[in-house]
Write a protein that holds these residues in place. Structure first.
Motif, PDB file in Angstrom:
ATOM      1  N   GLN A   4      26.791   9.043  12.606  1.00  0.00           N
ATOM      2  CA  GLN A   4      27.649   8.151  13.379  1.00  0.00           C
ATOM      3  C   GLN A   4      28.106   6.973  12.529  1.00  0.00           C
ATOM      4  N   LEU A   5      27.187   6.434  11.701  1.00  0.00           N
ATOM      5  CA  LEU A   5      27.537   5.283  10.873  1.00  0.00           C
ATOM      6  C   LEU A   5      28.539   5.666   9.804  1.00  0.00           C
ATOM      7  N   LEU A   8      31.736   5.696  11.515  1.00  0.00           N
ATOM      8  CA  LEU A   8      32.118   4.328  11.821  1.00  0.00           C
ATOM      9  C   LEU A   8      32.683   3.631  10.591  1.00  0.00           C
ATOM     10  N   LEU A  28      34.291  -0.237  18.684  1.00  0.00           N
ATOM     11  CA  LEU A  28      33.007   0.140  19.274  1.00  0.00           C
ATOM     12  C   LEU A  28      33.189   0.693  20.676  1.00  0.00           C
ATOM     13  N   ARG A  31      34.217   4.256  20.287  1.00  0.00           N
ATOM     14  CA  ARG A  31      33.108   5.082  19.822  1.00  0.00           C
ATOM     15  C   ARG A  31      32.076   5.307  20.935  1.00  0.00           C
ATOM     16  N   PHE A  37      27.706   6.705  20.356  1.00  0.00           N
ATOM     17  CA  PHE A  37      26.522   5.920  20.688  1.00  0.00           C
ATOM     18  C   PHE A  37      26.208   6.163  22.165  1.00  0.00           C
ATOM     19  N   LEU A  43      21.831  -0.635  19.086  1.00  0.00           N
ATOM     20  CA  LEU A  43      22.854  -0.863  18.071  1.00  0.00           C
ATOM     21  C   LEU A  43      22.333  -1.852  17.033  1.00  0.00           C
ATOM     22  N   SER A  47      23.229  -2.246  10.298  1.00  0.00           N
ATOM     23  CA  SER A  47      23.847  -0.954  10.001  1.00  0.00           C
ATOM     24  C   SER A  47      25.314  -0.927  10.408  1.00  0.00           C
ATOM     25  N   ILE A  48      25.617  -1.401  11.606  1.00  0.00           N
ATOM     26  CA  ILE A  48      26.996  -1.350  12.091  1.00  0.00           C
ATOM     27  C   ILE A  48      27.850  -2.374  11.355  1.00  0.00           C
ATOM     28  N   LEU A  59      30.288  -9.502  14.470  1.00  0.00           N
ATOM     29  CA  LEU A  59      29.703  -8.393  15.218  1.00  0.00           C
ATOM     30  C   LEU A  59      29.024  -8.896  16.491  1.00  0.00           C
TER      31      LEU A  59
END
Length: 231
Positions: A4-5, A8, A28, A31, A37, A43, A47-48, A59
């Motif tokens: 997923q990352l 992203l 986000l 996604r 997610f 979350l 990482s995000i 963020l």
């Protein structure tokens, strides 16, 4: 989470040089709606933020916006999670949909109506069904109802329902029976469209109200069982 990352990180190009919390929240939100997610996922800021190449403050502001939209929840000393809806949440979502969507149809005025968006969503759903892509059918179904709301030509109504539809996708991810859930509504979307094409907005409203009542019953039946199983 690693896959997923990676996906992203591909979204970084969407941010451009004028990266804002609103743009991050848009990414986000999409996604989350797509199921990258799932509900209950924690979350990670590091990482995000690293995948998108944005600051921790940006963020956090995006998380705050999505928490306000009821897509995320902050748990003290644990972090930020994709929200898991309750059965009462699902019922309230459908109550809101019935109030807004039926009012949009009722207030359309005299035909003809601009129905190209609805026609496109119906074709999108049929195409996905032919390919056996039942989650794609669900996405097309959301598009149909989003286009229906767009007939009101109201930015405020569209913004309200954008959040409602995003919450609805959270419920769909928990139910996870896409064919059983979405297949019956391909024909029902066609019936609503045909009523509007004929200028019969009263009939279209009745069909829509019945559709939403039946959909609520079907979703809650499975959702209640799944949430109970997970508990």
């Amino acid at each position: 989470m690693a896959e997923q990352l990676k996906d992203l990180a591909d979204d970084r190009a969407l941010l451009g040089r004028t990266s804002t919390a609103e743009r991050v929240s848009d990414i986000l939100r999409s996604r989350i709606a797509e199921g990258y997610f799932p509900p209950g996922t924690r979350l990670s800021e590091d990482s995000i933020g690293g995948a998108l190449g944005v600051s921790r403050n940006t963020l956090r502001e995006a998380f705050r916006l999505l928490t306000h939209e009821r897509l995320l929840v902050h748990e003290l000393n644990r972090g930020v999670f994709v929200r898991v809806l309750t059965v009462e949440d699902v019922e309230d979502i459908y109550r809101t949909r019935r109030l807004v969507e039926c009012a949009v149809v009722r207030g359309l005025g005299e035909p003809p109506y601009g129905l190209d968006g609805l026609v496109g969503a119906v074709e999108e759903g049929r195409r996905a069904a032919r390919e056996g892509d039942w989650k794609g059918v669900g996405t097309a179904n959301i598009h149909f109802h989003r286009e229906l709301v767009a007939l009101a030509a109201s930015e405020r109504t569209a913004e309200l329902m954008r959040s409602v539809f995003a919450e609805l996708r959270l419920a769909f991810h928990v139910v996870d029976e896409p064919q059983r859930l979405h297949e019956p509504y391909i024909a029902r979307n066609v019936a609503i469209l045909e009523a509007l094409q004929a200028g019969e907005r009263g009939k279209a409203e009745r069909l829509l109200a019945g559709y939403l009542d039946d959909s609520l019953e079907r979703v809650v039946e499975v959702y209640r069982r799944r949430v109970g199983e997970d508990g």
